[in-house]
Design a protein around this motif. Structure first.
Motif, PDB file in Angstrom:
ATOM      1  N   PRO A 134       4.643 -10.112  -9.829  1.00 10.46           N
ATOM      2  CA  PRO A 134       3.734 -10.898 -10.679  1.00 10.46           C
ATOM      3  C   PRO A 134       2.275 -10.589 -10.361  1.00 10.46           C
ATOM      4  O   PRO A 134       1.945 -10.125  -9.268  1.00 10.46           O
ATOM      5  N   PRO A 135       1.361 -10.867 -11.279  1.00  7.14           N
ATOM      6  CA  PRO A 135      -0.070 -10.576 -11.057  1.00  7.14           C
ATOM      7  C   PRO A 135      -0.612 -11.358  -9.870  1.00  7.14           C
ATOM      8  O   PRO A 135      -0.207 -12.474  -9.590  1.00  7.14           O
ATOM      9  N   ASN A 136      -1.587 -10.723  -9.174  1.00 10.32           N
ATOM     10  CA  ASN A 136      -2.200 -11.325  -8.002  1.00 10.32           C
ATOM     11  C   ASN A 136      -3.639 -10.838  -7.922  1.00 10.32           C
ATOM     12  O   ASN A 136      -3.928  -9.672  -8.199  1.00 10.32           O
ATOM     13  N   LYS A 137      -4.560 -11.728  -7.504  1.00 11.68           N
ATOM     14  CA  LYS A 137      -5.977 -11.368  -7.472  1.00 11.68           C
ATOM     15  C   LYS A 137      -6.313 -10.487  -6.288  1.00 11.68           C
ATOM     16  O   LYS A 137      -7.243  -9.686  -6.359  1.00 11.68           O
ATOM     17  N   THR A 138      -5.602 -10.612  -5.182  1.00  9.35           N
ATOM     18  CA  THR A 138      -5.912  -9.836  -3.977  1.00  9.35           C
ATOM     19  C   THR A 138      -4.930  -8.704  -3.734  1.00  9.35           C
ATOM     20  O   THR A 138      -5.257  -7.753  -3.024  1.00  9.35           O
ATOM     21  N   GLN A 139      -3.752  -8.748  -4.310  1.00  8.88           N
ATOM     22  CA  GLN A 139      -2.711  -7.754  -4.047  1.00  8.88           C
ATOM     23  C   GLN A 139      -2.496  -6.866  -5.273  1.00  8.88           C
ATOM     24  O   GLN A 139      -2.476  -7.351  -6.407  1.00  8.88           O
ATOM     25  N   PHE A 140      -2.365  -5.570  -5.038  1.00  7.67           N
ATOM     26  CA  PHE A 140      -2.065  -4.651  -6.128  1.00  7.67           C
ATOM     27  C   PHE A 140      -0.659  -4.935  -6.653  1.00  7.67           C
ATOM     28  O   PHE A 140       0.293  -5.066  -5.881  1.00  7.67           O
ATOM     29  N   THR A 141      -0.546  -5.006  -7.990  1.00  8.41           N
ATOM     30  CA  THR A 141       0.746  -5.311  -8.601  1.00  8.41           C
ATOM     31  C   THR A 141       1.248  -4.189  -9.512  1.00  8.41           C
ATOM     32  O   THR A 141       2.446  -3.956  -9.590  1.00  8.41           O
ATOM     33  N   ARG A 142       0.358  -3.490 -10.213  1.00  8.90           N
ATOM     34  CA  ARG A 142       0.782  -2.382 -11.083  1.00  8.90           C
ATOM     35  C   ARG A 142       0.596  -1.048 -10.387  1.00  8.90           C
ATOM     36  O   ARG A 142       1.524  -0.241 -10.317  1.00  8.90           O
ATOM     37  N   CYS A 143      -0.579  -0.837  -9.853  1.00  8.09           N
ATOM     38  CA  CYS A 143      -0.840   0.399  -9.111  1.00  8.09           C
ATOM     39  C   CYS A 143      -0.298   0.227  -7.692  1.00  8.09           C
ATOM     40  O   CYS A 143      -0.655  -0.719  -6.980  1.00  8.09           O
ATOM     41  N   VAL A 144       0.564   1.153  -7.254  1.00 10.15           N
ATOM     42  CA  VAL A 144       1.177   1.065  -5.927  1.00 10.15           C
ATOM     43  C   VAL A 144       0.153   1.578  -4.925  1.00 10.15           C
ATOM     44  O   VAL A 144       0.155   2.750  -4.539  1.00 10.15           O
ATOM     45  N   ALA A 145      -0.744   0.662  -4.506  1.00  8.56           N
ATOM     46  CA  ALA A 145      -1.887   1.073  -3.701  1.00  8.56           C
ATOM     47  C   ALA A 145      -2.160   0.044  -2.620  1.00  8.56           C
ATOM     48  O   ALA A 145      -1.571  -1.046  -2.582  1.00  8.56           O
ATOM     49  N   VAL A 146      -3.113   0.410  -1.719  1.00  8.99           N
ATOM     50  CA  VAL A 146      -3.567  -0.466  -0.645  1.00  8.99           C
ATOM     51  C   VAL A 146      -5.016  -0.109  -0.343  1.00  8.99           C
ATOM     52  O   VAL A 146      -5.436   1.040  -0.515  1.00  8.99           O
ATOM     53  N   MET A 147      -5.787  -1.134   0.128  1.00  6.55           N
ATOM     54  CA  MET A 147      -7.194  -0.951   0.475  1.00  6.55           C
ATOM     55  C   MET A 147      -7.370  -0.930   1.985  1.00  6.55           C
ATOM     56  O   MET A 147      -6.570  -1.505   2.727  1.00  6.55           O
ATOM     57  N   GLY A 148      -8.459  -0.311   2.429  1.00  9.48           N
ATOM     58  CA  GLY A 148      -8.856  -0.348   3.825  1.00  9.48           C
ATOM     59  C   GLY A 148     -10.102  -1.183   4.002  1.00  9.48           C
ATOM     60  O   GLY A 148     -10.922  -1.321   3.079  1.00  9.48           O
ATOM     61  N   ASN A 149     -10.272  -1.786   5.209  1.00 11.20           N
ATOM     62  CA  ASN A 149     -11.438  -2.610   5.512  1.00 11.20           C
ATOM     63  C   ASN A 149     -12.501  -1.744   6.178  1.00 11.20           C
ATOM     64  O   ASN A 149     -12.484  -1.532   7.393  1.00 11.20           O
ATOM     65  N   LEU A 150     -13.416  -1.239   5.365  1.00 16.57           N
ATOM     66  CA  LEU A 150     -14.501  -0.407   5.885  1.00 16.57           C
ATOM     67  C   LEU A 150     -15.639  -1.302   6.351  1.00 16.57           C
ATOM     68  O   LEU A 150     -15.895  -2.359   5.764  1.00 16.57           O
ATOM     69  N   ILE A 151     -16.335  -0.892   7.401  1.00 23.13           N
ATOM     70  CA  ILE A 151     -17.411  -1.687   7.951  1.00 23.13           C
ATOM     71  C   ILE A 151     -18.533  -1.811   6.914  1.00 23.13           C
ATOM     72  O   ILE A 151     -18.911  -0.828   6.247  1.00 23.13           O
ATOM     73  N   PRO A 152     -19.084  -2.987   6.735  1.00 25.40           N
ATOM     74  CA  PRO A 152     -20.149  -3.159   5.728  1.00 25.40           C
ATOM     75  C   PRO A 152     -21.520  -2.722   6.257  1.00 25.40           C
ATOM     76  O   PRO A 152     -22.412  -3.556   6.537  1.00 25.40           O
ATOM     77  N   VAL A 153     -21.685  -1.439   6.427  1.00 25.38           N
ATOM     78  CA  VAL A 153     -22.954  -0.873   6.893  1.00 25.38           C
ATOM     79  C   VAL A 153     -23.343   0.241   5.938  1.00 25.38           C
ATOM     80  O   VAL A 153     -22.525   1.138   5.657  1.00 25.38           O
ATOM     81  N   ARG A 154     -24.586   0.209   5.449  1.00 24.58           N
ATOM     82  CA  ARG A 154     -25.062   1.260   4.537  1.00 24.58           C
ATOM     83  C   ARG A 154     -25.527   2.463   5.358  1.00 24.58           C
ATOM     84  O   ARG A 154     -26.521   2.418   6.046  1.00 24.58           O
ATOM     85  N   GLY A 155     -24.770   3.500   5.253  1.00 22.62           N
ATOM     86  CA  GLY A 155     -25.037   4.737   5.984  1.00 22.62           C
ATOM     87  C   GLY A 155     -24.063   5.786   5.497  1.00 22.62           C
ATOM     88  O   GLY A 155     -23.734   5.853   4.303  1.00 22.62           O
ATOM     89  N   ARG A 156     -23.578   6.629   6.370  1.00 20.06           N
ATOM     90  CA  ARG A 156     -22.640   7.672   6.020  1.00 20.06           C
ATOM     91  C   ARG A 156     -21.308   7.387   6.729  1.00 20.06           C
ATOM     92  O   ARG A 156     -21.266   7.164   7.946  1.00 20.06           O
ATOM     93  N   HIS A 157     -20.206   7.405   5.953  1.00 22.55           N
ATOM     94  CA  HIS A 157     -18.861   7.134   6.461  1.00 22.55           C
ATOM     95  C   HIS A 157     -17.961   8.313   6.085  1.00 22.55           C
ATOM     96  O   HIS A 157     -18.020   8.833   4.958  1.00 22.55           O
ATOM     97  N   TYR A 158     -17.144   8.697   7.061  1.00 22.84           N
ATOM     98  CA  TYR A 158     -16.271   9.847   6.828  1.00 22.84           C
ATOM     99  C   TYR A 158     -14.880   9.535   7.403  1.00 22.84           C
ATOM    100  O   TYR A 158     -14.745   8.997   8.503  1.00 22.84           O
TER     101      TYR A 158
END
Length: 684
Positions: free
Chosen positions: A534-558
């Motif tokens: 079923p639909p969810n605001k925080t969880q992917f339901t159609r696209c089989v995907a996952v997010m990562g928690n990147l540090i909230p700092v404006r700079g260069r990330h690799y």
């Protein structure tokens, strides 16, 4: 016509004995003398047996016309209505009248038809049919098998039953009068007994009043005698007090000389027993005078006074640990104190009605370290000074607080980059604390005794700390309150060689699995799902995907992603509020690289808002490098194996983005982060 006038007129049935008829008549007259309460003709009419040739009246009316009184009429009504014992009497009387033809003057006459004068008189009675029968009819078919008895025997039985019924009716009629008479007699008896009891109680009351008056008088006289004796003793004490005061004003030397003589005199006086016992009154036994005040006065000549109430000090900074607290107080300099009583109890936040445990300890100094306390808890303290004279009043209550418990660092929630690190922890305390402090020490110099850097006054359980690039740090966290700082938390290590993050399980599609280290995404081949979640605001339901928690700092990330050549996958970045029911790259909130493998051909797309440039990649990458540059507003993709630049998005990131990973078919993606950027990446 009167059947009682002469014997000739009673010869209705010829051939019958005259003497027998007279006995019947005389018995009938005796019936009337017993009470005149039964009417034979009326009873015969009630049973439905009319005499020959007679016109009957209403049975109820005939009974009222009879010569009976009102009581007899009521009794007859009862006998008539019940049709019990009187019913058989009526039948037999009817038979008698039917046989002899008797009637009273008060009833209308009846005439026996002429054709019946020659008939044979009836001398039997059929009990079954309740009718008189003649001898010729006894063996007829009509009365065959019935109970038949002699008419004279049936008549005697009926007379006996009449007498019984009359006695029963008379008994029930007189019963109310008998009961009323008995109740009246009982009421008189009760009233007589009640008056006797009242007189007895009044007499007892007067006797008790007189006895109590005599006892009261005797007790008052004895008490008066004791008061007189007490007054005499008080006068003696007053004289002694005046003498002592005069001695106090003289010189000390003379006072000491006279004190011995006065003590002897006073001792003799105190040894004198005052007998105030009353032999006749046990209530006044052992009534001796109390001279304890005089003894205390004599003892105070050579003693010090009791101390004043101590003054408890407020809690000093850093005076507590997680299980102990140091309490201090002060006292007036002139007071002599032998010891102190320190009491404490935990401060209660709930309802005041509950009992709280109190603890007391004896202390010699004006300070004390109280141990075995709960961390981050307020305690209420108060102190009492005492010497041999007695205790002082209690001091005011003061609130002390123990230091908090050490926080607990969440190692899996730590995120870092080359310039900063985000540290998260748990408080470890039930009650809130004032603030937190983060202490950093460079891991390259473990022998260093000091702290490289401290961040103080942190109000929440996380902190973003600026660090030097390409270094390793050991981090500790402390909690603080008014009692002082807690002990250090368990250490955590942070590296600033590159961007470091974990995958967010709250956004993971149900078809995906994240490894324990949080850096591998797996889609199992064995799992077959019939429908989408079923639909969810925080969880992917159609696209089989996952997010990562990147540090909230404006700079260069690799970071880098290891992929398989025949795997269908999507990698890139997206805003946190990207629609979870859409594919990555199908909207303006995500930028990604998509790979599909079909018919031994590789197809690559760089998607943003459903658009992609026409780019062909000849060498399929086995590891993809992703560079997120907030300063230059760029997102670049690289083939790490051959150091090849694949594509760069030029975009404006108005807020922070997160890494995204998707698997279209069963397989796995392995993520490498916290690594330094290669040289070929630094040129873009």
């Amino acid at each position: 016509m009167d059947l009682y006038d002469s014997e000739e007129r009673l010869q209705i049935f010829p051939g019958e004995d005259t003497r027998t008829r007279r006995e019947v008549v005389q018995a009938d007259m005796n019936d009337h003398e017993l009470g005149d309460e039964f009417d034979d003709e009326h009873r015969m009419g009630a049973l439905g047996y009319p005499p020959y040739g007679m016109t009957r009246q209403d049975p109820a009316r005939e009974q009222r016309d009879w010569r009976l009184g009102s009581e007899a009429a009521e009794a007859e009504d009862l006998a008539y209505g019940g049709q019990g014992l009187a019913g058989q009497c009526q039948d037999l009387r009817e038979a008698y009248r039917y046989t002899h033809g008797r009637a009273s003057e008060e009833y209308e006459c009846y005439v026996i038809p002429e054709e019946e004068d020659e008939e044979e008189p009836a001398d039997n009675f059929c009990v079954t049919c309740k009718t008189p029968i003649r001898a010729v009819e006894k063996d007829s078919d009509k009365h065959r098998g019935h109970e038949v008895t002699a008419l004279s025997k049936a008549l005697e039985s009926a007379k006996h039953m009449d007498v019984c019924v009359l006695q029963i009716i008379t008994f029930y009629k007189r019963m109310p009068y008998v009961l009323q008479e008995n109740f009246g007699r009982q009421e008189q008896n009760f009233e007589s007994h009640y008056n006797e009891i009242l007189e007895m109680l009044a007499q007892k009351y007067e006797e008790k009043i007189q006895a109590l008056g005599k006892k009261k008088k005797e007790k008052l006289e004895a008490l008066y005698g004791q008061l007189v004796s007490c007054g005499e003793n008080l006068d003696t004490c007053k004289e002694l007090m005046e003498t002592i005061e005069e001695m106090c004003h003289e010189e000390k030397v003379d006072f000491l000389k006279d004190a011995v003589a006065m003590a002897d005199r006073l001792g003799k006086f105190l040894k004198t027993k005052t007998d105030v016992e009353l032999s006749t009154q046990p209530e006044f036994e052992d009534q001796t005078l109390d001279f304890s005040d005089v003894e205390q006065l004599m003892d105070s000549i050579n003693t010090v006074p009791a101390p004043c109430a101590p003054v408890i000090n407020p809690q000093a900074p850093n005076s507590a640990t997680g299980s102990s607290v140091r309490v201090c107080w002060s006292l007036y300099s002139d007071d002599t104190v032998e010891s102190y009583l320190l009491s404490y109890r935990p401060v209660q936040d709930g309802p005041a009605g509950k009992d709280r445990a109190e603890f007391t300890m004896t202390v010699k100094e004006t300070y004390c370290s109280v141990r075995n306390l709960e961390p981050n808890t307020q305690y209420e303290f108060w102190v009492i000074a005492q010497n041999r004279t007695g205790p002082s009043p209690s001091s005011e209550h003061a609130v002390y607080m123990t230091a908090p418990s050490p926080p607990i660092i969440k190692r899996k929630a730590i995120r870092s980059c080359e310039d900063a690190a985000l540290i998260c922890w748990e408080s470890g305390n039930l009650n809130p604390v004032d603030s937190y402090t983060v202490e950093l020490t460079q891991a390259e110099t473990p022998e260093a005794s000091g702290v490289t850097e401290s961040v103080v006054g942190i109000p929440t359980c996380e902190s973003l700390i600026q660090l030097q690039p390409r270094h390793s740090y050991t981090i500790y966290v402390r909690a603080l309150n008014m009692g002082g700082p807690s002990a250090r938390s368990e250490p955590a290590t942070v590296h600033t060689t590159g961007s470091y993050f974990h995958l967010n399980k709250d956004t993971c599609h149900p078809w995906l699995t994240i490894s324990e280290d949080g850096l591998t995404v797996i889609r199992n081949k064995r799992k077959i799902f019939q429908r989408e979640p079923p639909p969810n605001k925080t969880q992917f339901t159609r696209c089989v995907a996952v997010m990562g928690n990147l540090i909230p700092v404006r700079g260069r990330h690799y970071w880098e992603v290891e992929v398989e050549e025949q795997l269908d996958y999507t990698v890139g970045v997206a805003f946190e509020d990207v629609p979870k029911q859409e594919d990555l790259g199908a909207n303006c909130l995500s930028w990604c690289m998509r790979h599909t493998y079909a018919s031994a051909r590789h197809q690559y797309e760089f998607l943003h808002n459903r658009t992609t440039p026409d780019i062909r990649i000849t060498v399929p990458p086995k590891k993809i490098g992703i560079l997120l540059d907030y300063e230059n507003s760029k997102l670049s993709f690289f083939n790490v194996g051959i150091s090849q630049h694949l594509y760069t998005f030029s975009c404006q990131f108005h807020q922070f983005v997160h890494p995204c990973f998707s698997l279209e078919k069963p397989g796995c993606l392995k993520i490498y982060n916290g690594i330094s950027m290669p040289k070929h990446v630094t040129f873009f």
